[in-house]
Write an enzyme that holds these catalytic residues in place. Structure first.
Site, PDB file in Angstrom:
ATOM      1  N   TYR A  92       0.827  -1.215   0.000  1.00  0.00           N
ATOM      2  CA  TYR A  92       0.000   0.000   0.000  1.00  0.00           C
ATOM      3  C   TYR A  92       0.862   1.267   0.000  1.00  0.00           C
ATOM      4  O   TYR A  92       0.418   2.311   0.489  1.00  0.00           O
ATOM      5  CB  TYR A  92      -0.949  -0.008   1.203  1.00  0.00           C
ATOM      6  N   PHE A 100      -6.003   7.742   6.409  1.00  0.00           N
ATOM      7  CA  PHE A 100      -6.452   6.439   6.909  1.00  0.00           C
ATOM      8  C   PHE A 100      -5.344   5.384   6.914  1.00  0.00           C
ATOM      9  O   PHE A 100      -5.561   4.253   7.335  1.00  0.00           O
ATOM     10  CB  PHE A 100      -7.654   5.935   6.103  1.00  0.00           C
ATOM     11  N   ARG A 128     -12.005  -7.040 -10.490  1.00  0.00           N
ATOM     12  CA  ARG A 128     -12.359  -5.731  -9.911  1.00  0.00           C
ATOM     13  C   ARG A 128     -13.877  -5.537  -9.953  1.00  0.00           C
ATOM     14  O   ARG A 128     -14.480  -5.015  -9.026  1.00  0.00           O
ATOM     15  CB  ARG A 128     -11.675  -4.584 -10.662  1.00  0.00           C
ATOM     16  N   THR A 134     -14.523   0.398  -3.991  1.00  0.00           N
ATOM     17  CA  THR A 134     -13.730   0.440  -2.750  1.00  0.00           C
ATOM     18  C   THR A 134     -14.617   0.702  -1.529  1.00  0.00           C
ATOM     19  O   THR A 134     -14.448   0.081  -0.482  1.00  0.00           O
ATOM     20  CB  THR A 134     -12.677   1.572  -2.847  1.00  0.00           C
ATOM     21  N   ARG A 145     -17.917  -6.883  -2.142  1.00  0.00           N
ATOM     22  CA  ARG A 145     -18.060  -5.805  -1.163  1.00  0.00           C
ATOM     23  C   ARG A 145     -19.528  -5.386  -1.003  1.00  0.00           C
ATOM     24  O   ARG A 145     -19.966  -5.068   0.103  1.00  0.00           O
ATOM     25  CB  ARG A 145     -17.186  -4.618  -1.576  1.00  0.00           C
ATOM     26  N   ASN A 155     -13.450  -3.604   4.137  1.00  0.00           N
ATOM     27  CA  ASN A 155     -14.087  -3.972   2.857  1.00  0.00           C
ATOM     28  C   ASN A 155     -13.701  -5.358   2.338  1.00  0.00           C
ATOM     29  O   ASN A 155     -13.779  -5.650   1.155  1.00  0.00           O
ATOM     30  CB  ASN A 155     -13.894  -2.876   1.811  1.00  0.00           C
ATOM     31  N   HIS A 158      -9.085  -7.614  -1.173  1.00  0.00           N
ATOM     32  CA  HIS A 158      -8.236  -6.792  -2.042  1.00  0.00           C
ATOM     33  C   HIS A 158      -8.185  -7.432  -3.419  1.00  0.00           C
ATOM     34  O   HIS A 158      -8.106  -8.657  -3.537  1.00  0.00           O
ATOM     35  CB  HIS A 158      -6.807  -6.704  -1.490  1.00  0.00           C
ATOM     36  N   GLU A 169       2.339  -6.933  -7.294  1.00  0.00           N
ATOM     37  CA  GLU A 169       1.781  -7.494  -6.062  1.00  0.00           C
ATOM     38  C   GLU A 169       2.002  -9.007  -5.978  1.00  0.00           C
ATOM     39  O   GLU A 169       2.292  -9.540  -4.902  1.00  0.00           O
ATOM     40  CB  GLU A 169       0.277  -7.177  -5.979  1.00  0.00           C
TER      41      GLU A 169
HETATM   42  N1  LIG Z   1     -11.576   6.425   3.606  1.00  0.00           N
HETATM   43  C1  LIG Z   1     -11.069   5.258   3.979  1.00  0.00           C
HETATM   44  N2  LIG Z   1     -11.122   4.920   5.267  1.00  0.00           N
HETATM   45  C2  LIG Z   1     -10.607   3.760   5.666  1.00  0.00           C
HETATM   46  N3  LIG Z   1      -9.998   2.852   4.831  1.00  0.00           N
HETATM   47  C3  LIG Z   1      -9.909   3.142   3.537  1.00  0.00           C
HETATM   48  C4  LIG Z   1     -10.435   4.347   3.041  1.00  0.00           C
HETATM   49  N4  LIG Z   1     -10.204   4.351   1.734  1.00  0.00           N
HETATM   50  C5  LIG Z   1      -9.575   3.225   1.436  1.00  0.00           C
HETATM   51  N5  LIG Z   1      -9.389   2.484   2.498  1.00  0.00           N
HETATM   52  C6  LIG Z   1      -8.735   1.202   2.569  1.00  0.00           C
HETATM   53  O1  LIG Z   1      -7.623   1.222   1.745  1.00  0.00           O
HETATM   54  C7  LIG Z   1      -7.720   0.201   0.785  1.00  0.00           C
HETATM   55  C8  LIG Z   1      -6.999   0.558  -0.447  1.00  0.00           C
HETATM   56  O2  LIG Z   1      -7.645   1.597  -1.051  1.00  0.00           O
HETATM   57  P1  LIG Z   1      -7.660   1.640  -2.576  1.00  0.00           P
HETATM   58  O3  LIG Z   1      -7.904   3.052  -2.934  1.00  0.00           O
HETATM   59  O4  LIG Z   1      -6.490   0.936  -3.159  1.00  0.00           O
HETATM   60  O5  LIG Z   1      -8.966   0.845  -2.831  1.00  0.00           O
HETATM   61  P2  LIG Z   1      -9.099  -0.525  -3.555  1.00  0.00           P
HETATM   62  O6  LIG Z   1      -8.128  -0.618  -4.660  1.00  0.00           O
HETATM   63  O7  LIG Z   1     -10.548  -0.711  -3.865  1.00  0.00           O
HETATM   64  O8  LIG Z   1      -8.732  -1.535  -2.372  1.00  0.00           O
HETATM   65  P3  LIG Z   1      -7.627  -2.649  -2.381  1.00  0.00           P
HETATM   66  O9  LIG Z   1      -6.361  -2.004  -2.857  1.00  0.00           O
HETATM   67  O10 LIG Z   1      -7.573  -3.087  -0.945  1.00  0.00           O
HETATM   68  O11 LIG Z   1      -8.153  -3.667  -3.322  1.00  0.00           O
HETATM   69  C9  LIG Z   1      -9.195  -0.016   0.629  1.00  0.00           C
HETATM   70  O12 LIG Z   1      -9.536  -1.271   0.123  1.00  0.00           O
HETATM   71  C10 LIG Z   1      -9.644   0.124   2.048  1.00  0.00           C
HETATM   72  O13 LIG Z   1      -9.377  -1.061   2.790  1.00  0.00           O
HETATM   73  C1  LIG Z   2      -9.789   5.242  -0.528  1.00  0.00           C
HETATM   74  C2  LIG Z   2      -9.777   4.579   0.835  1.00  0.00           C
HETATM   75  C3  LIG Z   2      -9.265   3.308   0.997  1.00  0.00           C
HETATM   76  N1  LIG Z   2      -9.265   2.682   2.219  1.00  0.00           N
HETATM   77  C4  LIG Z   2      -8.740   1.354   2.368  1.00  0.00           C
HETATM   78  C5  LIG Z   2      -9.724   0.342   1.818  1.00  0.00           C
HETATM   79  C6  LIG Z   2      -9.116  -0.064   0.513  1.00  0.00           C
HETATM   80  O1  LIG Z   2      -9.503  -1.350   0.129  1.00  0.00           O
HETATM   81  C7  LIG Z   2      -7.654   0.089   0.774  1.00  0.00           C
HETATM   82  C8  LIG Z   2      -6.854   0.260  -0.455  1.00  0.00           C
HETATM   83  O2  LIG Z   2      -7.369   1.342  -1.166  1.00  0.00           O
HETATM   84  P1  LIG Z   2      -7.468   1.304  -2.737  1.00  0.00           P
HETATM   85  O3  LIG Z   2      -6.356   0.483  -3.267  1.00  0.00           O
HETATM   86  O4  LIG Z   2      -7.618   2.729  -3.194  1.00  0.00           O
HETATM   87  O5  LIG Z   2      -8.874   0.609  -2.960  1.00  0.00           O
HETATM   88  P2  LIG Z   2      -9.189  -0.876  -3.446  1.00  0.00           P
HETATM   89  O6  LIG Z   2      -9.108  -1.702  -2.214  1.00  0.00           O
HETATM   90  O7  LIG Z   2     -10.594  -0.840  -3.984  1.00  0.00           O
HETATM   91  O8  LIG Z   2      -8.170  -1.200  -4.466  1.00  0.00           O
HETATM   92  O9  LIG Z   2      -7.555   1.212   1.620  1.00  0.00           O
HETATM   93  C9  LIG Z   2      -9.759   3.309   3.332  1.00  0.00           C
HETATM   94  O10 LIG Z   2      -9.752   2.739   4.437  1.00  0.00           O
HETATM   95  N2  LIG Z   2     -10.256   4.566   3.196  1.00  0.00           N
HETATM   96  C10 LIG Z   2     -10.304   5.232   2.002  1.00  0.00           C
HETATM   97  O11 LIG Z   2     -10.781   6.398   1.909  1.00  0.00           O
HETATM   98 MG   LIG Z   3      -6.243  -0.665  -4.376  1.00  0.00          MG
END
Ligand SMILES: Nc1ncnc2c1ncn2[C@@H]1O[C@H](COP(=O)(O)OP(=O)(O)OP(=O)(O)O)[C@@H](O)[C@H]1O
Ligand SMILES: Cc1cn([C@H]2C[C@H](O)[C@@H](COP(=O)(O)OP(=O)(O)O)O2)c(=O)[nH]c1=O
Ligand SMILES: [Mg+2]
Length: 193
Positions: A92, A100, A128, A134, A145, A155, A158, A169
């Site tokens: 990440y 966050f 996806r 997300t 989700r 959520n 991943h 990854e």
């Molecule tokens: N506003 C938020 N508050 C808390 N956690 C978030 C938030 N936004 C994102 N996350 C966490 O960060 C993860 C990564 O965010 P990302 O934007 O990559 O979303 P994502 O790609 O959907 O998720 P992931 O990478 O986990 O598949 C999110 O999946 C979630 O677990």
């Molecule tokens: C954007 C965002 C992500 N997250 C968390 C949930 C996302 O799953 C995780 C990683 O974000 P992200 O990789 O942006 O989303 P996704 O999981 O969909 O790939 O971060 C938050 O907690 N708060 C947030 O506002």
């Molecule tokens: Mg992501």
């Protein structure tokens, strides 16, 4: 007369079923023998799917795996692990400056994660879609989700979001020897080979 018709339809049905079976079997052999799966562009695409600690705690692992199997994707890597801070900070890294982020690290290290590599045609884009938005509040019903979570901070799963992201990854989470190349005997049904 009705009886004769029933017998006749049963015979047709039997012939149809056994015929279908033969066709499917020979389809398998053809796929294995003549045209290799690798000759079809895109079918070897791979993605990283990880069931996050909330998904494991809530015993959703089986249902999530089932969705990917049912869709037709192939599991080529699977393990349960307690994720290290080091792995997560690389995974990440692009979110390091987000407010966050500390909570995200705490959540992702709060318990075991099930990491998987799934293979198949357009698996990155399709998974996806299967995982959903997300923010679960915006995720469509029918997505993982959208069906199993309500808040963005929990959520459930991943999924890699691009070809480059998936490659990075997969290398980060898996050693080469942990991934298996194996052939499913359903190419004819899945890819039309
Ligand atoms: N506003 C938020 N508050 C808390 N956690 C978030 C938030 N936004 C994102 N996350 C966490 O960060 C993860 C990564 O965010 P990302 O934007 O990559 O979303 P994502 O790609 O959907 O998720 P992931 O990478 O986990 O598949 C999110 O999946 C979630 O677990
Ligand atoms: C954007 C965002 C992500 N997250 C968390 C949930 C996302 O799953 C995780 C990683 O974000 P992200 O990789 O942006 O989303 P996704 O999981 O969909 O790939 O971060 C938050 O907690 N708060 C947030 O506002
Ligand atoms: Mg992501």
């Amino acid at each position: 007369m009705a009886m004769m018709q029933r017998c006749f339809s049963n015979r047709i049905l039997q012939q149809f079923c056994s015929g279908t079976q033969v066709t499917l079997l020979s389809g398998c052999h053809r796929a294995a023998g003549r045209r290799s799966l690798s000759s079809v562009p895109g079918v070897r695409e791979r993605t990283l799917i990880a069931i996050k600690p909330d998904g494991v705690q809530r015993r959703l692992v089986g249902q999530i795996i089932q969705r990917f199997e049912q869709r037709g994707f192939k599991l080529v890597g699977l393990k349960m692990l307690q994720v290290s801070d080091d792995l997560l900070s690389q995974h990440y890294g692009q979110l390091r400056t987000k407010p966050f982020y500390p909570g995200l690290l705490q959540y992702m290290t709060s318990g075991p994660v099930v990491a998987m590599v799934w293979e198949g045609y357009k698996v990155i884009e399709s998974s996806r879609m299967m995982v959903g938005h997300t923010n679960p509040a915006e995720a469509q019903p029918g997505t993982v989700r959208g069906d199993f979570s309500i808040h963005v901070s929990r959520n459930v799963v991943h999924a890699s979001d691009s070809v480059e992201g998936a490659q990075r990854e997969i290398q980060l989470w898996f050693k080469g020897k942990e991934l298996l190349n194996w052939e499913c005997c359903d190419h004819a049904s899945t890819f039309g080979l």
